[in-house]
Design a protein around this motif. Structure first.
Motif, short mmCIF file in Angstrom:
data_model
loop_
_atom_site.label_atom_id
_atom_site.label_comp_id
_atom_site.label_asym_id
_atom_site.label_seq_id
_atom_site.Cartn_x
_atom_site.Cartn_y
_atom_site.Cartn_z
N LEU A 124 0.88 -1.25 -0.14
CA LEU A 124 -0.05 -0.13 -0.15
C LEU A 124 0.75 1.24 0.06
O LEU A 124 0.53 1.95 -0.75
N ARG A 125 1.79 1.36 0.93
CA ARG A 125 2.63 2.61 0.98
C ARG A 125 3.58 2.88 -0.23
O ARG A 125 3.43 4.06 -0.71
N PRO A 126 4.20 1.65 -0.72
CA PRO A 126 5.00 2.26 -2.09
C PRO A 126 3.92 2.55 -3.12
O PRO A 126 4.23 3.45 -3.89
N VAL A 127 2.89 1.94 -3.34
CA VAL A 127 1.97 2.36 -4.35
C VAL A 127 1.53 3.84 -4.11
O VAL A 127 1.41 4.71 -5.08
N LEU A 128 1.19 4.03 -2.94
CA LEU A 128 0.61 5.66 -2.40
C LEU A 128 1.79 6.54 -2.92
O LEU A 128 1.63 7.63 -3.58
N PHE A 129 2.79 6.41 -2.68
CA PHE A 129 4.07 7.10 -2.94
C PHE A 129 4.42 7.44 -4.24
O PHE A 129 4.74 8.40 -4.61
N VAL A 130 4.50 6.27 -5.07
CA VAL A 130 4.59 6.34 -6.45
C VAL A 130 3.70 7.20 -7.03
O VAL A 130 3.80 7.88 -8.13
N PHE A 131 2.30 7.10 -6.60
CA PHE A 131 1.11 7.79 -7.23
C PHE A 131 1.17 9.17 -6.65
O PHE A 131 1.03 10.07 -7.41
N ASP A 132 1.79 9.33 -5.50
CA ASP A 132 2.03 10.80 -5.21
C ASP A 132 2.88 11.39 -6.18
O ASP A 132 2.84 12.66 -6.48
N ALA A 133 4.00 10.85 -6.37
CA ALA A 133 5.15 11.35 -7.32
C ALA A 133 4.70 11.59 -8.77
O ALA A 133 5.04 12.61 -9.21
N ALA A 134 3.82 10.49 -9.21
CA ALA A 134 3.29 10.79 -10.45
C ALA A 134 2.18 12.05 -10.74
O ALA A 134 2.45 12.70 -11.69
N VAL A 135 1.41 12.18 -9.68
CA VAL A 135 0.29 13.25 -9.77
C VAL A 135 1.13 14.38 -9.79
O VAL A 135 0.76 15.48 -10.52
N SER A 136 2.21 14.62 -9.20
CA SER A 136 2.94 15.86 -8.92
C SER A 136 4.09 16.12 -10.38
O SER A 136 3.90 17.05 -10.96
N GLY A 137 4.73 15.13 -10.53
CA GLY A 137 5.81 14.98 -11.61
C GLY A 137 5.41 14.75 -12.91
O GLY A 137 6.15 15.20 -13.85
N VAL A 138 4.23 14.19 -13.09
CA VAL A 138 3.68 13.71 -14.50
C VAL A 138 2.58 14.39 -14.87
O VAL A 138 2.41 15.11 -15.92
N MET A 139 1.73 14.61 -13.83
CA MET A 139 0.29 15.36 -14.22
C MET A 139 0.22 16.92 -14.17
O MET A 139 -0.25 17.58 -15.07
N LEU A 140 0.83 17.35 -13.13
CA LEU A 140 0.82 18.84 -12.75
C LEU A 140 2.27 19.37 -13.15
O LEU A 140 2.02 20.30 -14.05
N GLY A 141 3.29 19.06 -12.88
CA GLY A 141 4.51 19.88 -13.17
C GLY A 141 4.61 20.03 -14.79
O GLY A 141 4.84 21.20 -15.25
#
Length: 610
Positions: A93-110
């Protein structure tokens, strides 16, 4: 799946309406269309923050489980709930959550927010009138646009990353503290009030000093760009030292503003660090006190220690982020002040789209003074029939270029009106109006693009053969074939340098003529179009222009009267009014102002003509 997140934002979507002039409404305008993605990021980051509290609570759970176990025994039998939860949470759960967190900031928003904001700002800036650009530095305007887009992007990323993460931890920490013992909330509440008071005091001051620093920085940028853009003048007049001193003066102001900001920032961070240090000490001591009274377990002491220590570290991070965020807010406000005034010249609510204009132009009682009491044009009346070739003649400041600027709606008339084929040009869409007019100006600048792109600017869909034909007719083809840039590109592929600095004035004007020839608009405006050409090339161009002008309405401005003597009509202006008009020979016979101009330029040729 991660790459698909980037599609949740259209980075080039247009915004509705003009940009507001207050920070929060401006941000809503600039980020319109991206809010679902931003809220998704807030949700993911909040869950990530809460997961940190789960980690702390899990540690306390382990300690309490071990404390309550009866010494040595069956490992799986005693601790299977702890083991299963730990494996599921920490390995899945925690790794998936952190990967998704990095993705929404670094791929979706940035990658999407910066082009989204900059494209909208750029679109608005391009719509400003010529007066807007004449009153500022091009380098300063571009710097403001880039600064505003970058600051807003970074602000969103820091809010969704640091602030949301912190708030989730703070809220979750309140809940965990209440679960341990409600008395621990008192410590937490007092600390939170002190922290909020520090933010309330420092943030407005940080924002003000940040805006001052941003303004000083753009002044430095504007000064340097202005000097570099006019480097030939700087060199010719040996003003290197003056420009250096002007830059040093701007840098000194920037340094002072930076020192003001840096001093306040240091004090702010010191206060936050002190507050951050108080929290874990007081909270852990409180938990120990509760344990001595039997009101807390060893695991709850560990949980309290982990939470408050993590919050203490987070306080420092949040302090740095706060400085950065309100620096961004100050820079955004600075950009808003410069870039977002309402457009001075706007289209009608339902602008007309004209195509294939006949070219009938009429100035009806037009007055204009650039917003001052002195008028560049006064009660100016002039009717030009379709296909007629009219020249405007007069001394400097007579109003010739002003008339052309008004025809193109680079400025709006202050009195009277101008019509094209009987339609007030204010009722025609600006782009549609200018599509009907090809212009060659005296001060011709080029884009730092290829010769092909610069000529094709007149008609982007033109083929290479059409571009080369236009260049030949403008006597530009031969010298273009000999071009070579510093990257080895040659001919039509060679770049011309910023503002066409690699070309002579005559070469620039010939490319500008080729561009106008390629455009093939029904109205042709020549504003000193051959002023930078030598006599031999000018003779070639005049022959080309005679062919180009056939069937077109022509409005020409020239100080060199020999270039316009064959026009159908010559209109002589003085102090913004028409003083005489007629054919060349008619005006010479009248012995008026035009005849004096001709005698002065022909050097006695007037008497010979008589």
């Amino acid at each position: 799946m991660i790459r698909r997140l980037a599609r949740l934002i259209d980075p080039f979507a247009e915004a509705s309406g003009p940009p507001p002039r207050r920070p929060w409404p401006f941000m809503r305008w600039a980020l319109a269309g991206a809010w679902p993605a931003i809220w998704l990021t807030v949700l993911v980051t909040g869950l990530t923050g809460l997961s940190e509290l789960v980690t702390a609570r899990f540690t306390g759970w382990v300690i309490d489980a071990a404390s309550g176990a009866a010494g040595q025994g069956d490992f799986w039998g005693s601790f299977w709930p702890v083991i299963l939860f730990g494996l599921g949470f920490f390995l899945l759960l925690r790794p998936v959550l952190f990967v998704f967190d990095a993705a929404v900031s670094g791929v979706m928003l940035g990658p999407n927010l910066f082009p989204l904001v900059l494209a909208r700002l750029n679109r608005h800036v391009l719509g400003h009138s010529m007066r807007f650009f004449e009153n500022d530095f091009a380098g300063r305007i571009s710097q403001k646009a880039l600064q505003t887009a970058r600051s807003l992007t970074d602000l969103v990323l820091e809010v969704t990353d640091v602030v949301v993460f912190s708030l989730a931890m703070f809220v979750g920490s309140f809940v965990l503290m209440a679960m341990i013992d409600a008395r621990l909330l008192l410590v937490f509440a007092v600390w939170a009030v002190l922290y909020a008071a520090a933010l309330w005091y420092f943030i407005p001051r940080v924002q003000t000093r940040s805006a001052s620093r941003a303004g000083a920085r753009t002044q430095v940028s504007g000064q340097i760009v202005d000097a570099y853009s006019n480097i030939a003048t700087v060199k010719l007049f040996a003003r290197d030292g003056d420009e250096d001193r002007a830059t040093l003066s701007a840098l000194d102001t920037f340094r002072d503003r930076s020192l003001d900001f840096g001093t306040l920032s240091a004090v702010f961070r010191m206060v936050l660090m002190a507050l951050g240090g108080i929290l874990p000490v007081v909270s852990i001591l409180g938990a120990l006190f509760l344990w001595t009274r039997g009101a807390a377990t060893p695991g709850e002491i560990a949980t309290t220690a982990m939470i408050t220590t993590r919050l203490s570290m987070l306080t420092n991070r949040l302090g740095r982020a706060s400085l950065s965020m309100f620096t961004h807010v100050g820079e955004i406000q600075d950009g808003i002040d410069t870039l977002t005034p309402a457009h001075e010249i706007t289209d009608a609510d339902r602008p007309r789209d004209v195509r294939g204009a006949k070219g009938a132009i009429r100035f009806e009682d037009v007055s204009f003074g650039y917003g001052t009491d002195s008028h560049a044009l006064t009660h100016f009346d002039l009717a030009i029939s379709p296909g007629e070739k009219v020249a405007l003649v007069g001394g400097s400041g007579a109003g010739k270029s002003t008339a052309v600027s008004l025809l193109l709606r680079l400025h709006d008339v202050e009195g009277g009106r101008i019509t094209l084929d009987g339609t007030d040009i204010r009722e025609i869409a600006q782009t549609s109006l200018r599509d009907q007019v090809a212009v060659v100006r005296q001060d011709t600048n080029m884009f730092n693009r290829s010769a092909l792109d610069n000529i094709r600017y007149g008609r982007p869909e033109a083929t290479l053969d059409e571009v080369q034909d236009a260049a030949r007719r403008a006597s530009a083809h031969e010298f273009i074939l000999g071009l070579r840039d510093n990257s080895g590109r040659t001919g039509y592929d060679a770049r011309l340098g910023e503002r066409g600095v690699k070309l002579s004035g005559g070469q620039r004007q010939r490319i500008a003529l080729a561009r106008a020839i390629l455009k093939d608009a029904p109205v042709l405006v020549l504003d000193e179009a051959t002023s930078a050409l030598d006599s031999e090339v000018e003779a070639e161009i005049q022959q080309a222009l005679e062919a180009v002008m056939q069937g077109k309405t022509v409005l020409a401005i020239a100080h060199r009267l020999s270039t316009i003597s064959a026009m159908d009509r010559i209109v002589v202006l003085d102090a913004g009014s028409i003083v005489e008009q007629g054919a060349h020979d008619e005006l010479l016979v009248r012995r008026g102002l035009y005849a004096r101009y001709w005698a002065r330029q022909s050097g006695g040729f007037l008497n010979a003509a008589e």
